[in-house]
Design an enzyme around this catalytic site. Structure first.
Site, mmCIF file in Angstrom:
data_model
loop_
_atom_site.group_PDB
_atom_site.id
_atom_site.type_symbol
_atom_site.label_atom_id
_atom_site.label_comp_id
_atom_site.label_asym_id
_atom_site.label_seq_id
_atom_site.Cartn_x
_atom_site.Cartn_y
_atom_site.Cartn_z
ATOM 1 N N HIS A 74 0.834 -1.193 0.000
ATOM 2 C CA HIS A 74 0.000 0.000 0.000
ATOM 3 C C HIS A 74 0.876 1.253 0.000
ATOM 4 O O HIS A 74 2.094 1.170 0.225
ATOM 5 C CB HIS A 74 -0.936 0.003 1.224
ATOM 6 C CG HIS A 74 -0.236 -0.056 2.540
ATOM 7 N ND1 HIS A 74 -0.458 -1.067 3.451
ATOM 8 C CD2 HIS A 74 0.701 0.735 3.091
ATOM 9 C CE1 HIS A 74 0.305 -0.860 4.505
ATOM 10 N NE2 HIS A 74 1.020 0.219 4.309
HETATM 11 P P1 TYD Z 1 -2.145 -3.896 7.421
HETATM 12 O O1 TYD Z 1 -2.217 -2.481 6.970
HETATM 13 O O2 TYD Z 1 -2.605 -4.940 6.469
HETATM 14 O O3 TYD Z 1 -0.662 -4.250 7.882
HETATM 15 P P2 TYD Z 1 0.668 -4.277 6.987
HETATM 16 O O4 TYD Z 1 0.538 -3.243 5.943
HETATM 17 O O5 TYD Z 1 1.727 -3.921 7.935
HETATM 18 O O6 TYD Z 1 0.835 -5.629 6.442
HETATM 19 O O7 TYD Z 1 -2.927 -4.001 8.790
HETATM 20 C C1 TYD Z 1 -3.404 -5.217 9.326
HETATM 21 C C2 TYD Z 1 -4.670 -4.935 10.125
HETATM 22 O O8 TYD Z 1 -4.408 -4.116 11.239
HETATM 23 C C3 TYD Z 1 -5.737 -4.225 9.290
HETATM 24 O O9 TYD Z 1 -6.993 -4.771 9.661
HETATM 25 C C4 TYD Z 1 -5.663 -2.800 9.776
HETATM 26 C C5 TYD Z 1 -5.196 -2.941 11.188
HETATM 27 N N1 TYD Z 1 -4.370 -1.802 11.653
HETATM 28 C C6 TYD Z 1 -4.857 -0.944 12.632
HETATM 29 O O10 TYD Z 1 -5.980 -1.074 13.108
HETATM 30 N N2 TYD Z 1 -4.053 0.070 13.073
HETATM 31 C C7 TYD Z 1 -2.809 0.269 12.580
HETATM 32 O O11 TYD Z 1 -2.103 1.223 13.014
HETATM 33 C C8 TYD Z 1 -2.315 -0.611 11.547
HETATM 34 C C9 TYD Z 1 -0.951 -0.437 10.957
HETATM 35 C C10 TYD Z 1 -3.134 -1.637 11.127
#
Ligand code: TYD
Length: 140
Positions: free
Chosen positions: A53
């Site tokens: 992302h």
């Molecule tokens: P995600 O963005 O997929 O993590 P990464 O990009 O690091 O692989 O996030 C995983 C889950 O956690 C998603 O449901 C969103 C949630 N999340 C939060 O609630 N708060 C946060 O600060 C972050 C980074 C993720």
């Protein structure tokens, strides 16, 4: 190498002595933003790709405080760079509007992420084609 896209490897002050190591990261001093949020990622298998992302607002600092991982960053204009994270006193600064993929996690990887913003799912762009479109529109 990738300075033109604003992503930079940073090295932090270490205060090691015979009791062990201590690494310092201060907002607006060692990194160019105030820290509003931290999260950390561990237990990701080596074949997992995380991230995938870009963020409209958030800037990040990524540090593997244990183990190792890799981060691929893209600016949406054809420039990309890969960084290896494997030392607790170095981190990667990633400005807003950079596409990022984290992968190649070692079994003991603990990837600490410092962010400039509170979590807001609406500032995440999770579709690469949309990211490129937003970048192209920004230039106009
Ligand atoms: P995600 O963005 O997929 O993590 P990464 O990009 O690091 O692989 O996030 C995983 C889950 O956690 C998603 O449901 C969103 C949630 N999340 C939060 O609630 N708060 C946060 O600060 C972050 C980074 C993720």
């Amino acid at each position: 190498m990738s300075k033109h896209i604003g992503v930079q490897m940073l090295e932090f002050p270490q205060k090691g002595d015979d009791r062990g190591h201590l690494v310092i990261v201060e907002g607006m001093a060692d990194i160019p933003f105030e820290i509003k949020r931290i999260f950390y990622i561990y237990g990701s298998a080596s074949d997992v790709i995380r991230g995938q992302h870009a963020n409209r607002k958030s800037e990040f600092l990524l540090v593997n405080v244990a183990g190792s991982s890799k981060v691929c960053v893209k600016d949406g204009k054809g420039n990309e760079a890969i960084f290896a994270l494997n030392r607790p006193h170095t981190g990667i600064y990633i400005p807003a509007m950079i596409w990022k993929d984290m992968y190649d996690f070692s079994e003991d990887s603990v990837l600490l992420c410092l962010a400039s913003e509170h979590y807001d799912p609406d500032e995440y762009i999770r579709d690469y084609d949309e990211f490129v479109k937003v970048i192209l529109n920004e230039k106009e």
